[in-house]
Write a protein that holds these residues in place. Structure first.
Motif, PDB file in Angstrom:
ATOM      1  N   SER A   1       1.278   8.810  -1.716  1.00 45.91           N
ATOM      2  CA  SER A   1       1.137   7.627  -0.884  1.00 45.91           C
ATOM      3  C   SER A   1       0.350   6.584  -1.668  1.00 45.91           C
ATOM      4  O   SER A   1      -0.685   6.896  -2.263  1.00 45.91           O
TER       5      SER A   1
ATOM      6  N   GLU B   1      -1.668   4.415  -0.791  1.00 44.01           N
ATOM      7  CA  GLU B   1      -3.054   4.315  -0.315  1.00 44.01           C
ATOM      8  C   GLU B   1      -3.931   5.426  -0.883  1.00 44.01           C
ATOM      9  O   GLU B   1      -5.157   5.294  -0.931  1.00 44.01           O
ATOM     10  N   ARG B   2      -3.326   6.514  -1.336  1.00 45.51           N
ATOM     11  CA  ARG B   2      -4.099   7.646  -1.847  1.00 45.51           C
ATOM     12  C   ARG B   2      -4.180   7.677  -3.364  1.00 45.51           C
ATOM     13  O   ARG B   2      -4.840   8.543  -3.925  1.00 45.51           O
TER      14      ARG B   2
ATOM     15  N   ARG C   1      -3.589   4.122  -9.488  1.00 46.48           N
ATOM     16  CA  ARG C   1      -3.736   3.034  -8.525  1.00 46.48           C
ATOM     17  C   ARG C   1      -3.625   1.678  -9.225  1.00 46.48           C
ATOM     18  O   ARG C   1      -2.947   0.770  -8.729  1.00 46.48           O
TER      19      ARG C   1
ATOM     20  N   GLU D   1      -0.768  -1.027  -8.364  1.00 46.38           N
ATOM     21  CA  GLU D   1      -1.148  -2.340  -7.838  1.00 46.38           C
ATOM     22  C   GLU D   1      -0.662  -3.467  -8.744  1.00 46.38           C
ATOM     23  O   GLU D   1      -0.243  -4.533  -8.255  1.00 46.38           O
TER      24      GLU D   1
ATOM     25  N   THR E   1       4.536   6.022  -8.029  1.00 41.56           N
ATOM     26  CA  THR E   1       4.141   6.917  -6.935  1.00 41.56           C
ATOM     27  C   THR E   1       4.703   8.313  -7.148  1.00 41.56           C
ATOM     28  O   THR E   1       4.077   9.309  -6.761  1.00 41.56           O
TER      29      THR E   1
END
Length: 240
Positions: free
Chosen positions: A183, A185-186, A192, A196, A211
């Motif tokens: 995910s 968000e994780r 990350r 992003e 991901t």
């Protein structure tokens, strides 16, 4: 001030690189850049003292020269190798910070060489193993060892699918299991940041592939679940 008398290039010369840099600063000549690349990076990605001595000047040219940007990126990608120039690399710290800003600004412009620049930026962040292998997820494959049964697992992320498998050189990828993407968000750390950045720049396929790369896979042999990025990093992260 660089003491060029000690900064030998890939061919043992100490005088030619500063001459070529001076020419490159005056005119964007293809022959000059070809010779610079020939002298600063040897085959098999080997770099030498002149490579790091040249890096700050290449970075200063990088905002207006695609050739300078590409050569500077290639030198940074080689920084994880056994070049014996750690002191010279440390002396390039400010130039590398500046180079990060140049690369990030270029990515935001949506360049045609996005993946190449993205990989250079990953190297600037110090994650050389991802810089070396990351593709555009149209046809990417990674090899990891299952931490439980030690079998080699092929991870596919691309047009052929998103799966783990055992690679049989006669039958192809067999015993396929669907990957379990992380995910967004994780995600944390470099995963990350990569995600992003791809989302920021509108690179949906790249973001989705990340991901999956930082997600989980099932071992087709023993059915245990492994973290793809952790296992790949454990085997391929360079010793610094």
């Amino acid at each position: 001030m660089v003491n060029w008398a000690q900064m030998y290039d890939c061919h043992g010369d100490v005088g030619r690189v500063p001459e070529l840099l001076a020419l490159a600063e005056l005119e964007d000549d293809a022959e000059v850049w070809d010779e610079l690349g020939y002298r600063l990076i040897l085959e098999h990605d080997l770099v030498f003292p002149a490579s790091f001595a040249a890096l700050p000047r290449l970075v200063r040219l990088a905002s207006r020269s695609a050739r300078a940007r590409g050569l500077a990126g290639a030198i940074v990608r080689c920084a994880a190798g056994g070049h014996g120039c750690d002191d010279l690399l440390a002396g390039c710290a400010e130039a590398i910070v500046e180079f990060r800003e140049v690369l990030d600004r270029h990515l935001r412009s949506g360049p045609t060489d996005y993946i190449a620049v993205f990989r250079d930026l990953i190297a600037v962040e110090g994650h050389y193993h991802w810089s070396a292998v990351l593709g555009d997820f149209s046809d990417d494959f990674y090899q990891v060892a299952c931490p439980h049964c030690a079998v080699e697992v092929t991870i596919a992320i691309g047009g052929y699918g998103r799966y783990s498998a055992i690679r049989d050189w006669n039958l192809g990828d067999v015993d396929r299991c669907d990957l379990r993407p992380a995910s967004p968000e994780r995600l944390s750390g470099i995963g990350r940041w990569m995600h992003e950045t791809a989302v920021r720049d509108g690179k949906a396929v790249l973001a989705d592939g990340i991901t999956h790369l930082f997600g989980q896979a099932e071992c087709p042999r023993c059915a245990s679940v492994l973290n793809i990025a952790d296992e790949y990093s454990a085997s391929n992260r360079p010793l610094m």
